[in-house]
Design a protein around this motif. Structure first.
Motif, mmCIF file in Angstrom:
data_model
loop_
_atom_site.group_PDB
_atom_site.id
_atom_site.type_symbol
_atom_site.label_atom_id
_atom_site.label_comp_id
_atom_site.label_asym_id
_atom_site.label_seq_id
_atom_site.Cartn_x
_atom_site.Cartn_y
_atom_site.Cartn_z
ATOM 1 N N SER A 149 3.222 6.424 -5.385
ATOM 2 C CA SER A 149 2.225 5.947 -4.437
ATOM 3 C C SER A 149 2.096 4.427 -4.449
ATOM 4 O O SER A 149 1.797 3.820 -3.420
ATOM 5 C CB SER A 149 0.869 6.591 -4.720
ATOM 6 N N ARG A 150 2.307 3.808 -5.623
ATOM 7 C CA ARG A 150 2.176 2.352 -5.701
ATOM 8 C C ARG A 150 3.522 1.650 -5.767
ATOM 9 O O ARG A 150 3.583 0.437 -5.965
ATOM 10 C CB ARG A 150 1.351 1.956 -6.926
ATOM 11 N N ARG A 151 4.584 2.392 -5.596
ATOM 12 C CA ARG A 151 5.926 1.835 -5.774
ATOM 13 C C ARG A 151 6.505 1.399 -4.425
ATOM 14 O O ARG A 151 6.482 2.148 -3.459
ATOM 15 C CB ARG A 151 6.832 2.891 -6.414
ATOM 16 N N SER B 244 4.608 15.175 -1.991
ATOM 17 C CA SER B 244 3.830 14.449 -0.988
ATOM 18 C C SER B 244 4.006 12.940 -1.144
ATOM 19 O O SER B 244 4.073 12.205 -0.150
ATOM 20 C CB SER B 244 2.351 14.816 -1.089
ATOM 21 N N GLN B 245 4.093 12.456 -2.402
ATOM 22 C CA GLN B 245 4.329 11.038 -2.624
ATOM 23 C C GLN B 245 5.725 10.642 -2.149
ATOM 24 O O GLN B 245 5.911 9.544 -1.594
ATOM 25 C CB GLN B 245 4.149 10.699 -4.099
ATOM 26 N N LEU B 246 6.684 11.520 -2.331
ATOM 27 C CA LEU B 246 8.044 11.248 -1.867
ATOM 28 C C LEU B 246 8.091 11.125 -0.349
ATOM 29 O O LEU B 246 8.688 10.191 0.199
ATOM 30 C CB LEU B 246 8.984 12.357 -2.336
ATOM 31 N N CYS C 176 -8.240 3.405 0.132
ATOM 32 C CA CYS C 176 -6.961 4.078 -0.097
ATOM 33 C C CYS C 176 -7.011 4.829 -1.431
ATOM 34 O O CYS C 176 -7.285 4.223 -2.475
ATOM 35 C CB CYS C 176 -5.823 3.058 -0.106
ATOM 36 N N PRO C 177 -6.751 6.135 -1.434
ATOM 37 C CA PRO C 177 -6.832 6.889 -2.697
ATOM 38 C C PRO C 177 -5.731 6.533 -3.683
ATOM 39 O O PRO C 177 -5.860 6.786 -4.883
ATOM 40 C CB PRO C 177 -6.707 8.353 -2.229
ATOM 41 N N ALA D 59 -6.840 -1.864 -4.136
ATOM 42 C CA ALA D 59 -6.128 -3.064 -4.583
ATOM 43 C C ALA D 59 -5.035 -3.459 -3.601
ATOM 44 O O ALA D 59 -4.617 -4.619 -3.566
ATOM 45 C CB ALA D 59 -5.528 -2.827 -5.965
ATOM 46 N N GLY D 60 -4.590 -2.493 -2.768
ATOM 47 C CA GLY D 60 -3.493 -2.746 -1.844
ATOM 48 C C GLY D 60 -2.191 -2.202 -2.397
ATOM 49 O O GLY D 60 -1.809 -2.518 -3.529
ATOM 50 N N CYS D 61 -1.535 -1.346 -1.637
ATOM 51 C CA CYS D 61 -0.271 -0.768 -2.072
ATOM 52 C C CYS D 61 0.568 -0.453 -0.833
ATOM 53 O O CYS D 61 0.137 -0.652 0.306
ATOM 54 C CB CYS D 61 -0.509 0.507 -2.899
#
Length: 576
Positions: free
Chosen positions: A69-71, A133-135, A457-458, A491-493
């Motif tokens: 999610s943060r990558r 879901s992250q993929l 943003c979760p 934080a922003g991603c």
């Protein structure tokens, strides 16, 4: 890394204590009945989530698990595996190493997918386990059409420089398939990308020396791309053709609409053109026609608000008003109410400018002021059509308001919108428009005021401690010392395009016209009604509702303050 071993997922989850043997037996029975994947059966049953499954597979395979999610993944690296294969195989190239590539897979036990990826990338693979879901979210972000859109715009610029190409060829008028035309391919790429990033509007703006394309996402504009100004006329012309506008008229504003069928679904597009110094500025509102989005449950109304709205629309007659500024979701709320009322036993007529959503079973009328077909005239005609429910797009003047309220008095349920700051001031606004006080008191059933706030943003939410001014505002809204443990900000991603927000939700207040309020409305002193309305509403107002969302971590304190008009106008609406 060696080729992964085949694993029986159910046995693995039982072995690691995530499910019981009885649950595995139930899941296998459900799988045989429904044909769903076993992992999906476990997740849908609520026994485990996809992250727990991915982590269990990673432990068994002794492979790393990665939170995607943060990558951020570089697009050129992701494209080592084409998008079609990435979505089909549920896999993605994450980065390159000296030995080969690191590949994230949602199902590392799929050996045929692993072999196919190896054939495509032609490098050694280091397997990384990721949640599905992250993929899929990472695939959406990494295969964005930004570069493709810029490339198509450049291609169109080059085509326009070629004097041998006719305008008809560029616009797709002389070809057997219009989809091959440069302008059409550019526009379809823009629409696909707009849907992918959840944009509500597309702005195409000719500037000096450039054509700027911007998307409005969660209420804030973001630049998508800038192209050569030479293509502006061709883009405007093609959009006018698609929406049936007058292509020879460039001096006056025009409005229209058209439908687009894309790979990701069909959308209705409402278009507005306006002449500017450097060409025609075009704004397109993207309207998702999925019926499940137009339901009261989907609005996530607070329980007291939902109950009041359902009570009001269950009555056979009366007026329900939804108020708020432009873009606050008033029409969406009204259509959700219409969707709940829409059945074969009711005749529903809508009078709108423009018709935004199209629902089967409704009789929808578009007003046309140029031919003297205004709200009042259409509303008079609609009432002769024996309707049960009438929706009026907006109470714009005294005549329309009087006709609507009189219809509510004579056995019709009337839904409409009005531009006021809050629920309490709405009855006074109707009286100021010239409507008789008794008519407002007897016809008005419910006033629902609403605003939209952006949701944190979760994926990148973090604990946040606001400044003293914000804390004082919170305490004023809730009336006691607030519990600050739940305050969050993004934080922003990559998932939220580094804005800290993902999506929007509503904040509400309502005023229900009970018998005491009707009596107070008939009193000649307006302060009597205002006092009675404040007593009835208590602390159930937009500011309190927004503060509740902030304390729950759903939005930021600054967003809550902005929604309730407590934040200074100089404060930017961007991420905090």
């Amino acid at each position: 890394m060696a080729r992964p071993e085949r694993i029986r997922l159910g046995d693995l989850l039982v072995q690691q204590g995530l499910i019981t043997a009885e649950q595995l037996a139930q899941a296998l029975d459900a799988q045989r009945t429904t044909g769903r994947k076993l992992g999906r059966v476990f997740i849908d049953s609520g026994w485990v989530n996809e992250v727990q499954i991915a982590q269990a597979l990673a432990r068994q395979l002794r492979a790393p698990y990665l939170e995607l999610s943060r990558r951020s993944v570089r697009p050129e690296v992701a494209r080592l595996l084409p998008e079609v294969q990435a979505r089909r195989l549920r896999a993605m190239v994450l980065d390159e190493t000296l030995q080969g590539v690191r590949v994230g897979m949602a199902d590392p036990t799929d050996l045929s997918a692993y072999d196919e990826i190896s054939r495509i990338v032609k490098r050694d693979i280091e397997l990384i386990v990721v949640a599905e879901s992250q993929l899929l979210g990472a695939i959406d972000r990494s295969y964005r059409n930004t570069e493709a859109i810029a490339g198509l715009a450049q291609e169109l610029t080059s085509e326009l420089r070629n004097v041998e190409d006719s305008l008809g060829d560029l616009l797709g008028l002389n070809t057997a398939s219009a989809e091959d035309a440069p302008v059409v391919r550019l526009l379809y790429s823009v629409f696909e990308e707009a849907l992918r990033v959840r944009a509500s509007d597309v702005h195409i703006e000719p500037q000096q020396g450039a054509l700027r394309i911007r998307f409005r996402i969660d209420g804030v504009l973001h630049i998508q791309t800038e192209a050569d100004a030479k293509i502006a006329a061709a883009v405007a012309l093609r959009l006018k053709l698609m929406s049936g506008l007058d292509i020879s008229e460039r001096r006056l504003p025009q409005d229209g609409r058209f439908a687009v069928t894309l790979r990701s679904g069909a959308i209705d597009v409402r278009i507005s053109t306006m002449p500017t110094q450097h060409g025609e500025s075009i704004v397109m509102r993207l309207l998702n026609q999925r019926s499940d989005l137009l339901s009261l449950d989907h609005l996530h109304l607070p329980p007291r608000v939902a109950a009041a709205l359902r009570r009001a629309i269950a009555r056979p007659a009366g007026m329900v008003l939804v108020t708020g500024p432009t873009g606050s979701g008033k029409t969406t709320t009204l259509y959700a109410a219409l969707n709940a009322l829409n059945n074969s036993e009711r005749k529903i007529i809508t009078v709108e400018d423009p018709v935004e959503y199209r629902l089967p079973g409704l009789n929808q009328v578009q007003v046309h002021d140029k031919i003297d077909l205004g709200f009042a005239r259409v509303l008079r005609a609609a009432l002769r059509q024996d309707p049960d429910v009438v929706l009026v797009g907006e109470m714009r003047d005294q005549t329309t308001a009087e006709i609507g309220l009189r219809a509510a008095l004579t056995g019709h349920l009337v839904l409409s919108t009005l531009h006021t700051n809050d629920a309490l001031s709405t009855p006074a606004r109707l009286i100021d428009m010239g409507v008789p006080r008794y008519m407002v008191a007897m016809s008005l059933q419910l006033v629902l005021a609403q605003r939209l706030v952006r949701v944190v943003c979760p994926h990148c939410a973090e604990v946040h401690r606001p400044d003293a001014h914000a804390l004082a505002w919170l305490q004023a809204q809730v009336g006691t010392e607030p519990v600050l443990a739940g305050l969050r900000r993004g934080a922003g991603c990559t998932a939220c395009h580094h804005t800290g927000f993902s999506g929007r939700t509503g904040v509400f207040e309502f005023l229900e016209m009970t018998r005491p309020l009707v009596d107070a409305m008939n009193h000649p002193d307006p302060l009597v009604f205002a006092a009675a309305a404040r007593r009835q509403m208590g602390d159930q107002h937009i500011g309190q509702d927004a503060a509740r969302l902030a304390l729950a971590g759903r939005t930021t304190v600054e967003e809550a303050m902005r929604a309730s008009h407590q934040l200074a106008e100089t404060t930017p609406p961007g991420p905090t």
